[in-house]
Design an enzyme around this catalytic site. Sequence first.
Site, mmCIF file in Angstrom:
data_model
loop_
_atom_site.group_PDB
_atom_site.id
_atom_site.type_symbol
_atom_site.label_atom_id
_atom_site.label_comp_id
_atom_site.label_asym_id
_atom_site.label_seq_id
_atom_site.Cartn_x
_atom_site.Cartn_y
_atom_site.Cartn_z
ATOM 1 C CB VAL A 70 27.595 -40.068 89.883
ATOM 2 C CG1 VAL A 70 28.023 -40.041 91.344
ATOM 3 C CG2 VAL A 70 25.822 -40.361 90.125
ATOM 4 C CE LYS A 71 30.637 -36.143 84.298
ATOM 5 N NZ LYS A 71 31.288 -35.545 83.230
ATOM 6 C CB SER A 72 31.622 -34.787 92.520
ATOM 7 O OG SER A 72 30.311 -33.999 92.753
#
Length: 183
Positions: A70-72
């Site tokens: 989950v980077k965004s």
Amino acid sequence: IFNTNNLWVNLRAVKRVMDNDGMDLEIIVNNKVSDAGEAVIQLETAVGAAIKHFKNAHGINVPRSRFLPVKSCSDLLLITSDLYLLEHGRLVMNPQRMFLSTPVIKLGDHFKKVAAFQKRFRSIPEMLELDHLTVAGDVSFGRGVILRGTVIIVANEGAKIELPDGTILENKLVSGNLQLTDH
């Protein structure tokens, strides 16, 4: 290329390396914009590059089925939706999803920060039959929204789109300014 989101290290080994020559890690220059709109430079090092300083170091290739980064906020929308179920502490693809792949999700700048993301969704939309979602501009989602097929929602500059509770969008383009109110 070595990429990781998780490192396990033996602290005695780190101390041994640091007591000798230390670690000469390459500095990465990352140009960013602060919340105030000011251009800043972030300096960082790739900790994964430190692996070369340790004897018998190992990397483990974890399959994508066990690793959901989950980077965004677009990634956050995917994993908090009905596309995934929590089984025995693991997120797994919902078997009701007809496709093996996840939909393409592109949330615009209004959704960049987690607090803004949370404010714009009264509840996470149903997305089991979604292929592609693009959202740009000042857009908010009511409760029980269902998204299917390809959905593109674009609020014009200075305009606002509020999708009311129970909205169903299937293969739709919504643009401009939209505010529906119950009476």
